[in-house]
Design an enzyme around this catalytic site. Structure first.
Site, PDB file in Angstrom:
ATOM      1  N   VAL A  57       0.817  -1.220   0.000  1.00 51.41           N
ATOM      2  CA  VAL A  57       0.000   0.000   0.000  1.00 51.41           C
ATOM      3  C   VAL A  57       0.851   1.271   0.000  1.00 51.41           C
ATOM      4  CG1 VAL A  57      -2.038  -1.065   1.027  1.00 51.41           C
ATOM      5  CG2 VAL A  57      -0.273  -0.068   2.504  1.00 51.41           C
ATOM      6  N   TYR A  58       2.161   1.137   0.060  1.00 49.95           N
ATOM      7  CA  TYR A  58       3.064   2.293   0.003  1.00 49.95           C
ATOM      8  C   TYR A  58       3.382   2.630  -1.450  1.00 49.95           C
ATOM      9  CZ  TYR A  58       4.247   1.244   4.933  1.00 49.95           C
ATOM     10  OH  TYR A  58       4.227   0.992   6.271  1.00 49.95           O
ATOM     11  N   LYS A  59       2.404   2.960  -2.198  1.00 51.92           N
ATOM     12  CA  LYS A  59       2.532   3.330  -3.613  1.00 51.92           C
ATOM     13  C   LYS A  59       3.361   2.288  -4.355  1.00 51.92           C
ATOM     14  CE  LYS A  59       3.081   7.295  -6.592  1.00 51.92           C
ATOM     15  NZ  LYS A  59       3.673   8.575  -6.800  1.00 51.92           N
TER      16      LYS A  59
END
Length: 84
Positions: A45-47
């Site tokens: 979910v961290y890009k």
């Protein structure tokens, strides 16, 4: 790392907010490894963190570190969600 016997560095590198330049981010990860950091933390979910971290760990860097990646519990509804 507790009773595991793993020897991790005192400081780790969180890969949540990399520089906007992929080249700079890869250089940053490799600089950290070259200077003794061997624990890295990321999450999908961290890009593009996992993708960039993967690129940085090519060319022999992967075997030098311990890598943790997290699953966002708010995004897990069934077992198959762990495989994302």
């Amino acid at each position: 790392m507790g009773k595991t016997g793993l020897k991790v560095s005192r400081f780790g590198l969180g890969c949540m907010r990399f520089p906007t330049s992929e080249t700079d981010a890869i250089s940053m990860v490799r600089y950290a490894i070259d200077h003794g950091v061997n624990y890295f933390d990321t999450a999908y979910v961290y890009k593009d963190s996992e993708i960039i971290t993967g690129k940085a760990l090519q060319d022999g860097y992967r075997h030098k570190i311990f890598l943790a990646t997290k699953s966002p519990l708010w995004n897990i509804g069934k077992y198959d969600d762990f495989e994302k």
